[in-house]
Design a protein around this motif. Sequence first.
Motif, PDB file in Angstrom:
ATOM      1  N   ILE A 267       0.858  -1.178   0.000  1.00 47.73           N
ATOM      2  CA  ILE A 267       0.000   0.000   0.000  1.00 47.73           C
ATOM      3  C   ILE A 267       0.899   1.234   0.000  1.00 47.73           C
ATOM      4  N   ASN A 268       0.627   2.133  -0.915  1.00 45.65           N
ATOM      5  CA  ASN A 268       1.414   3.365  -0.992  1.00 45.65           C
ATOM      6  C   ASN A 268       2.913   3.061  -1.093  1.00 45.65           C
ATOM      7  N   ASN A 269       3.220   1.982  -1.818  1.00 49.31           N
ATOM      8  CA  ASN A 269       4.607   1.531  -2.040  1.00 49.31           C
ATOM      9  C   ASN A 269       5.309   1.065  -0.762  1.00 49.31           C
ATOM     10  N   ARG A 270       4.530   0.705   0.241  1.00 49.93           N
ATOM     11  CA  ARG A 270       5.079   0.167   1.480  1.00 49.93           C
ATOM     12  C   ARG A 270       4.611  -1.281   1.623  1.00 49.93           C
ATOM     13  N   GLU A 271       5.532  -2.187   1.921  1.00 46.13           N
ATOM     14  CA  GLU A 271       5.205  -3.601   2.103  1.00 46.13           C
ATOM     15  C   GLU A 271       4.825  -3.863   3.555  1.00 46.13           C
ATOM     16  N   ILE A 272       3.597  -4.360   3.739  1.00 41.74           N
ATOM     17  CA  ILE A 272       3.058  -4.612   5.076  1.00 41.74           C
ATOM     18  C   ILE A 272       2.942  -6.119   5.264  1.00 41.74           C
ATOM     19  N   PRO A 273       3.582  -6.691   6.276  1.00 44.05           N
ATOM     20  CA  PRO A 273       3.621  -8.149   6.416  1.00 44.05           C
ATOM     21  C   PRO A 273       2.258  -8.755   6.723  1.00 44.05           C
ATOM     22  N   ILE A 274       2.061  -9.981   6.233  1.00 48.10           N
ATOM     23  CA  ILE A 274       0.845 -10.750   6.511  1.00 48.10           C
ATOM     24  C   ILE A 274       1.162 -11.772   7.593  1.00 48.10           C
ATOM     25  N   GLY A 275       0.426 -11.732   8.692  1.00 48.74           N
ATOM     26  CA  GLY A 275       0.621 -12.692   9.771  1.00 48.74           C
ATOM     27  C   GLY A 275       0.024 -14.043   9.417  1.00 48.74           C
TER      28      GLY A 275
END
Length: 247
Positions: free
Chosen positions: A215-223
């Motif tokens: 999102i918005n070029n930021r990688e957010i981890p999936i638990g």
Amino acid sequence: MAIRCFVLDDEPLATDLLRDYIGRLPDLELTGISNSPSQAFSILQYTPVDVVFLDIQMPRLTGFELLRPLAYRPKVIFTTAFREYALDSYEFDVLDFLVKPVSFERFCQAVGKIYRFLPTPAGLPEVPQAAVAVHEYQYFKVNKEMVKLFLKDILWIESLKDYVRIHTPSGPLVSYMRISYLEEKLPPDRFLRIHKSFIVALHHIQAISALYIRINNREIPIGRIYKARLDEVLQKDRPEAGLGSRL
């Protein structure tokens, strides 16, 4: 359209406080205020409102007794010094239950629920969900201010133990609130918890992999424990032709 509010409390100091709080929020319109339950009942019978801020324990007529014979059922935010009434209050169309003394921060949290639950006024067509989303917002305590934030502008939310960092296109906001509390308050069809420390806005997702959402070029981890629910939600949005292999 302003949200029409009525305040009833037999204590003048309590009604004065709520009058002040309502006056601080431009989307709220105070249509009436009373310290007398019988007077308030006469007014409410013939002047429908959207939300009633209502004390429970009052002389001659309790808040419960006032609501039952009304010809319509407004949304209700109960205000009382007696916590033991909380369970009984949910017989009615209750948005929230505020225990006195009510802080402005707690008041704003209750007001934030109004937009999610108020029905479309009679005679008006249903508003498309996309249009409704533009007007939905909540107030968040940031430093010493209550900041109004539209839900459409939330990109993702990050947990900082007793605080959350809310990421928006204009930058992050840090608010005193646990992520689990915020998870319950946000619309589940638009926000999804994908990690113990992250909630994402589904409409802002750019890309998805097996390990993260971008999102918005930021990688957010999936638990790991959240992955099945994420896959279930995303599967509903995929066309029948498919978009490749599942996560």
